[in-house]
Design an enzyme around this catalytic site. Structure first.
Site, PDB file in Angstrom:
ATOM      1  N   LYS A  78       0.763  -1.249   0.175  1.00  0.00           N
ATOM      2  CA  LYS A  78      -0.116  -0.031   0.035  1.00  0.00           C
ATOM      3  C   LYS A  78       0.893   1.352  -0.009  1.00  0.00           C
ATOM      4  CE  LYS A  78      -4.130  -0.113   2.332  1.00  0.00           C
ATOM      5  NZ  LYS A  78      -4.971  -0.262   3.904  1.00  0.00           N
TER       6      LYS A  78
HETATM    7  C1  E4P Z   1      -8.107   0.469   4.052  1.00  0.00           C
HETATM    8  O1  E4P Z   1      -7.436   0.155   3.143  1.00  0.00           O
HETATM    9  C2  E4P Z   1      -8.069   1.421   5.036  1.00  0.00           C
HETATM   10  O2  E4P Z   1      -6.781   1.569   5.532  1.00  0.00           O
HETATM   11  C3  E4P Z   1      -9.104   1.554   6.038  1.00  0.00           C
HETATM   12  O3  E4P Z   1     -10.403   1.201   5.279  1.00  0.00           O
HETATM   13  C4  E4P Z   1      -9.400   2.999   6.532  1.00  0.00           C
HETATM   14  O4  E4P Z   1     -10.591   2.638   7.587  1.00  0.00           O
HETATM   15  P1  E4P Z   1     -10.999   3.834   8.451  1.00  0.00           P
HETATM   16  O5  E4P Z   1     -11.158   5.233   7.892  1.00  0.00           O
HETATM   17  O6  E4P Z   1     -12.231   3.329   9.255  1.00  0.00           O
HETATM   18  O7  E4P Z   1      -9.893   3.851   9.621  1.00  0.00           O
END
Ligand code: E4P
Length: 227
Positions: free
Chosen positions: A83
């Protein structure tokens, strides 16, 4: 459409995989920080527990450091997807890693405009963060369909991954918006599976049923007993 689980918890992966909603997993540094022990060991264990892709995010800010960490994360297990943030430096990093055939998940894109430059890079996933936008009063479901149209129009090979699914409404919006992948946290699945109206409806029906005299219930309740 695929469903990923947004977690770094092995216990959550195990209990939700049984329900058939874990085609892959997404982690982020905050999710890994919630778990005990060494985050690298945790990522390795998660990758072993899941047959599908497991995203792990870089924590460095510099371009060179992100590339090096991205390569190392990809080496942790064959199903790890790296990522990278959807910003200026992230674009260069995504290009380098994608050219090395490392699967990349471009993350933290809030506005469909942030997808435009990344649509020219053969990354595996582009993550549009949905629920978190509501924290800023900017929740707008149309952005999901817009992001999907933009990727298609620009000929992007990437899958649109919709993330930050904080409630069942977000899940439905992501499906309706045409997400290729939705990453759902365990807490949202708990809201879906433990709907209070379902429990209330069951109680209502059972109360009426129990009011029937036992001889009238007997044959119905005995159905299947001898199979
Ligand atoms: C996914 O890849 C993100 O890191 C995650 O969905 C973020 O979720 P949040 O905004 O609820 O922390």
């Amino acid at each position: 459409m695929q469903l990923f689980l947004d977690t770094a918890s092995l216990a959550d992966i195990e209990r939700l995989a049984k329900l058939g909603v874990v085609d892959g997993v997404t982690t982020n540094p905050a999710l890994l920080a919630r778990e005990d022990g060494d985050p690298v060991a945790q990522l390795r264990a998660v990758a072993r527990a899941v047959a599908g892709p497991v995203s792990a995010q870089v924590t460095h800010e510099g371009e060179k450091e992100m590339v090096a960490q991205g390569r190392a994360l990809a080496d942790v297990a064959p199903n790890v997807v790296v990522k990278i943030p959807a910003h200026r430096a992230g674009l260069a990093v995504a290009k380098t890693l994608a050219a090395e055939r490392i699967d990349v998940n471009v993350t933290l894109a809030f506005d469909p405009a942030q997808l435009v430059a990344f649509a020219r890079v053969p990354v595996a996933y582009i993550s549009l963060i949905f629920g978190r936008t509501e924290d800023f009063g900017a929740g707008d479901r149309e952005r999901i369909a817009m992001a999907k149209r933009i990727l298609a129009q620009l000929g992007s090979p990437s899958k649109l991954l919709v993330a930050s699914i904080r409630n069942p409404g977000h899940l439905c919006a992501a499906i309706e918006g045409g997400a290729d992948v939705i990453t759902v946290p365990p807490s949202t699945w708990d809201l879906v599976f433990d709907h209070p109206f379902t429990a209330r409806g069951l109680e209502d029906f059972q109360r009426s049923w129990n009011a029937l005299p036992e001889p009238r219930r007997r044959a119905y309740e005995a159905l299947g007993e001898e199979r």
